[in-house]
Design a protein around this motif. Structure first.
Motif, PDB file in Angstrom:
ATOM      1  N   MET A 206       0.840  -1.192   0.000  1.00  0.00           N
ATOM      2  CA  MET A 206       0.000   0.000   0.000  1.00  0.00           C
ATOM      3  C   MET A 206       0.875   1.241   0.000  1.00  0.00           C
ATOM      4  SD  MET A 206      -3.191  -0.896  -0.065  1.00  0.00           S
ATOM      5  CE  MET A 206      -4.209  -2.354   0.198  1.00  0.00           C
ATOM      6  N   VAL A 207       0.496   2.222  -0.795  1.00  0.00           N
ATOM      7  CA  VAL A 207       1.227   3.487  -0.840  1.00  0.00           C
ATOM      8  C   VAL A 207       0.966   4.273   0.436  1.00  0.00           C
ATOM      9  CG1 VAL A 207       1.446   5.691  -2.049  1.00  0.00           C
ATOM     10  CG2 VAL A 207       1.173   3.578  -3.351  1.00  0.00           C
ATOM     11  N   GLU A 208      -0.258   4.163   0.921  1.00  0.00           N
ATOM     12  CA  GLU A 208      -0.650   4.981   2.068  1.00  0.00           C
ATOM     13  C   GLU A 208      -1.824   4.336   2.792  1.00  0.00           C
ATOM     14  OE1 GLU A 208      -2.654   9.367   2.813  1.00  0.00           O
ATOM     15  OE2 GLU A 208      -1.493   9.000   1.011  1.00  0.00           O
ATOM     16  N   GLY A 209      -1.874   4.525   4.119  1.00  0.00           N
ATOM     17  CA  GLY A 209      -3.069   4.200   4.890  1.00  0.00           C
ATOM     18  C   GLY A 209      -3.175   2.786   5.395  1.00  0.00           C
ATOM     19  N   GLY A 210      -2.116   1.977   5.252  1.00  0.00           N
ATOM     20  CA  GLY A 210      -2.229   0.587   5.684  1.00  0.00           C
ATOM     21  C   GLY A 210      -3.036  -0.211   4.691  1.00  0.00           C
ATOM     22  N   GLY A 211      -3.625  -1.306   5.132  1.00  0.00           N
ATOM     23  CA  GLY A 211      -4.366  -2.147   4.207  1.00  0.00           C
ATOM     24  C   GLY A 211      -5.761  -2.435   4.705  1.00  0.00           C
ATOM     25  N   ILE A 212      -6.528  -3.169   3.897  1.00  0.00           N
ATOM     26  CA  ILE A 212      -7.870  -3.571   4.298  1.00  0.00           C
ATOM     27  C   ILE A 212      -7.929  -5.068   4.578  1.00  0.00           C
ATOM     28  CG2 ILE A 212      -8.903  -1.692   2.972  1.00  0.00           C
ATOM     29  CD1 ILE A 212      -9.874  -3.775   0.959  1.00  0.00           C
ATOM     30  N   ALA A 213      -6.795  -5.748   4.391  1.00  0.00           N
ATOM     31  CA  ALA A 213      -6.761  -7.190   4.618  1.00  0.00           C
ATOM     32  C   ALA A 213      -7.102  -7.533   6.065  1.00  0.00           C
ATOM     33  CB  ALA A 213      -5.388  -7.752   4.255  1.00  0.00           C
TER      34      ALA A 213
END
Length: 440
Positions: A206-213
């Motif tokens: 991810m470029v920014e913001g962490g992930g949604i996993a």
């Protein structure tokens, strides 16, 4: 249910750019993110997608070329003095012509560069057939022993969520006309495939913001799919087993990256005048094409915190047409426009203040931010604390900054190569054959 196909092939038929991708079942089982995409070449450009541009021969039924090749081929035809190119059919960015128009009428026509009509289904099916055959050829080239049997392929075609059911059915029919068996074809919604793929990505992707996993059951997030033609927005809730529920009817509008290109075109027209610019576009298609390819590269680096001037090389033919038509010196003429203090000409280089280039994004960004605000205030959607930005236009620093600054209490999540996650997610979708369990 789990896929029984040995092979999943996906086609992302976009407004500005299109591409294909695939993966074998045995590779997917080892690593679902391992997906093959084609590299497309356009002059000095190398990308994982190609312009959605179609060149059809004068017989009105035979495809000559697609993508970068079609752009170059048509420019070459137009540079000849015999007007031969006017007999050919040249379509670019035509998907937006269909936005909101496809219904029960299957005979809708598209008009090409010179306003010649052809059935939309003919144009689209020829484009899909090209990508289908190109994909199969490339996948077979990777196999040293046996070729893929087409009955073993699951095909996935992406469409915007905000399109009507009739429009989605129209695309299915065009794909079948292109040679894809109906029983082997899945229609996938673009924000959903993006969401599916991003749930597989670790934080470092991810470029920014962490992930949604890591989102747990009950998590709610907005998917902002910003493409070339449309902004497509959905709200998802994570259910048990990682399935998704759509909490709000998909919405959006025609506020994609094309609006920036149109703003740039109108900026140039304000400098040169419409008659001059139109003549340049008609008589010097190759230079016109190069000019906008250069802008495509330049605009990716326009950012809120970058105040450097942008240098654009002016084609000599554009300057010549202006001075021949007006009898005026271009440098002096620019000083008489409203951009006198923001634009200068040195040799064949146009130097443009950063503020002007940033302003080209205003309409697209303002429309998008305004719509997101409406959704955030909608009582039918529970509090949203995360926005996942995908699609090619989401790679724009200008759009990213606008979303972050307009919604400071929301975490903005941006994957690497945001413009490719819809396509890659379509491949994953074809393997799992399930995504959203409830949809409006």
């Amino acid at each position: 249910m789990a896929s029984t196909s040995k092979f999943v092939a996906a086609i992302d038929f976009g407004t500005t750019y299109s591409g294909w991708a695939f993966s074998f079942k045995h590779e997917y089982d080892k690593d679902p993110t391992k997906i093959v995409l084609k590299q497309w070449y356009g002059g000095s450009l190398l990308s994982m997608k190609t312009p959605t541009t179609v060149l059809i021969k004068p017989d009105a039924k035979t495809l000559d070329s697609f993508g970068y090749e079609a752009e170059t081929r048509y420019s070459e035809l137009a540079s000849e003095d015999n007007n031969e190119h006017k007999r050919w059919y040249y379509f670019r960015r035509f998907k937006m012509m269909l936005h909101g128009k496809m219904g029960l009428d299957r005979s809708i026509n598209l008009k090409d560069e010179t306003q010649k009509p052809l059935p939309a289904k003919t144009v689209i099916s020829l484009a899909i057939r090209y990508m289908k055959e190109d994909l199969v050829k490339n996948s077979n080239d990777r196999l040293s022993i046996e070729h893929i049997c087409e009955d073993e392929i699951t095909w996935v075609l992406t469409v915007p969520t905000i399109w009507t059911d009739a429009a989605k059915q129209f695309m299915r029919e065009a794909a079948v006309e292109a040679g894809i068996k109906n029983e082997n074809l899945m229609i996938a919604l673009e924000p959903e495939t993006a969401s599916i793929f991003c749930r597989l990505l670790p934080v470092e992707k991810m470029v920014e913001g962490g992930g949604i996993a890591s989102f747990t059951q009950g998590s709610v997030y907005m998917v902002l799919d910003a493409g070339g033609g449309t902004i497509d927005i959905t709200v998802h809730e994570v259910l048990s087993g990682g399935k998704l529920k759509e909490l709000h009817k998909a919405s959006g509008g025609a506020w994609g990256g094309i609006q920036v290109d149109e703003a740039y075109k109108h900026f140039l027209i304000s400098l040169f005048g419409n008659p001059v610019f139109h003549r340049f576009q008609v008589e010097n298609k190759e230079e016109y094409l190069d000019m906008f390819r250069e802008f495509e590269t330049r605009k990716r680096y326009i950012a809120p915190d970058n105040d450097n001037k942008v240098t654009i090389r002016l084609p000599s033919s554009l300057t010549e047409i202006f001075e021949e038509t007006s009898g005026a010196n271009l440098r002096k003429a620019i000083m008489q426009t409203k951009y006198a203090n923001e634009v200068s000409l040195t040799g064949d280089k146009l130097r443009i203040n950063a503020s002007v280039m940033k302003s080209l994004f205003s309409n697209a960004i303002q429309s998008t931010v305004s719509h997101v605000k409406e959704l955030m205030n909608d009582k039918s959607v529970r509090s949203i604390s995360n926005v996942l930005m995908v699609g090619g236009f989401s790679e724009s620093k200008m759009l990213q900054h606008a979303i972050r600054s307009s919604f400071p209490n929301v975490k903005v999540i941006i994957p690497e190569e945001a413009g490719l996650v819809v396509l890659k997610g379509a491949v994953v979708f074809g393997h799992i054959q399930t995504s959203v369990s409830h949809r409006f």
